[in-house]
Design a protein around this motif. Sequence first.
Motif, short mmCIF file in Angstrom:
data_model
loop_
_atom_site.label_atom_id
_atom_site.label_comp_id
_atom_site.label_asym_id
_atom_site.label_seq_id
_atom_site.Cartn_x
_atom_site.Cartn_y
_atom_site.Cartn_z
N PHE A 85 -3.16 34.17 31.12
CA PHE A 85 -1.85 33.58 31.37
C PHE A 85 -0.71 34.60 31.31
O PHE A 85 -0.66 35.47 30.44
CB PHE A 85 -1.57 32.49 30.33
N ARG A 90 2.14 29.99 31.97
CA ARG A 90 2.39 29.18 30.79
C ARG A 90 3.32 28.01 31.12
O ARG A 90 3.07 26.87 30.73
CB ARG A 90 3.02 30.07 29.72
N SER A 333 -2.89 31.01 21.74
CA SER A 333 -2.34 29.66 21.78
C SER A 333 -1.65 29.34 20.46
O SER A 333 -1.96 29.92 19.42
CB SER A 333 -3.43 28.62 22.06
N HIS A 338 -1.19 26.55 25.37
CA HIS A 338 -1.74 27.85 25.73
C HIS A 338 -0.61 28.81 26.09
O HIS A 338 0.31 28.46 26.83
CB HIS A 338 -2.71 27.73 26.90
N ILE A 339 -0.69 30.04 25.58
CA ILE A 339 0.37 31.02 25.75
C ILE A 339 -0.11 32.25 26.51
O ILE A 339 0.55 32.75 27.41
CB ILE A 339 0.96 31.43 24.39
#
Length: 449
Positions: A85, A90, A333, A338-339
Amino acid sequence: MGKTYLDEYKEKLRTADEAVKVVKSGDWVEYGEFMMQAKDLDAALARRKDELKDVKVRVVTATFMPEIVKCDPERDHFIYNDWHFSGGSRQLAMKDLCNYIPLTYHESGKFVEDFADIDVAFIPVAPMDKHGFFNLGTSNSISSYVINKAKIKIAEVNTSTPVCFGGSKEAVHISDIDYIVESQTNPKLLNLPELPVTDVDRKIAALVMEEMEDGSCIQLGIGAMPNTVGTMIAQSDLKDLGVHTEMLVDAYVDMYDAGRVNNKRKSIDKGKMVYTFAMGSEKLYNFMDRNPAIASYPVGYTNDPAVIGQNDKVVGINNALEVDLFGQVASESSGWRHISGTGGQFDFILGSYRSKGGKGFICLSSTTTLKDGSRVSRIRPTLSPGTIVTVPRSCVYLVTTEYGTVNLKAKTTWQRAEALINIAHPDLRDELVKEAQKMRIWTKTCKIL
């Protein structure tokens, strides 16, 4: 006279709209990775929206908003996914417009070869050279694996792409390409904004610098703090440093130009700064263009812990979101939100430990401030519910906050709790002790220093 590469080029040349006609409903399509992503082909594929259903698209760390997402907010035609990500992914994920693909980065080759369906690959490249090769630019990473697996390969040529020399698989030959599209816009590679550096970042970076030695081999993760370490290295008197990293960033240019990095003491790839992808500013991309001092490799080489460990004194520096009192590290995360992705953090923690004299750092500020203004510890009794573990407690090595560095290797659960609480924020340590007692990982011999 036989057919030349130029003849073959002309035979395979298509407009973007012509090339994307090979995509069928239900196909899996690869878009490229990091700064090397196929924008003209994306726009052309979006124009086919009403003809297609259930086209699954994958990208590695999206650096632009795809047209296929803009034109299809209901995901009736395109389903967008990211191997790692970015900030953009994100935001899309929070709108149900992007999904993550869990991946141990150094395993990418087998992962793609054995398990990933790829019907069509969009491959961003520099212009063809006289030998018929297209350079993959700043992103080697999983590109060669995708090229080997894809049923149909479309090269998108961008004249703004730097030609980046490699140790392996840094280019694709025209004979391995099915169609060629010349970008009509030739967009420059994205320049990452300079991240603000805090006093806490500087304190953590200074603690990491205390562990540096002449001849160290450096890996910097993404973020302001690792970049701050790079700046401090450039301003130091360290000698004969090497580079074996996942990501190449601007800080390496500063270290190299300052004479800190020469790669002379490396055991493998001596004389070369080794990386698998690059993200930075125009300064970095200009430095990389046709520079024999650097070498890109597929991620199965750069991130293999067995390869990393062949160099002595590997220093891996990576960020985290949370660490719990058992030593589990969360870097991708916060709860179920979720990051980021696993990326190379796990790989370089393992690899640095295998290195003679190696040191693998997990770095984080001791606290974070929530939206309501409250301050909470990033060293937690347990990880927040739903949080993904990036580095298991059995593999974690060094953890650093602005209050110090602790080594968790060979530590019992109570020794880990004691060590981590002693680098938590002083105002929050008593509460952490209470929680450690409840969890039976605090003994009478434990102390807050």
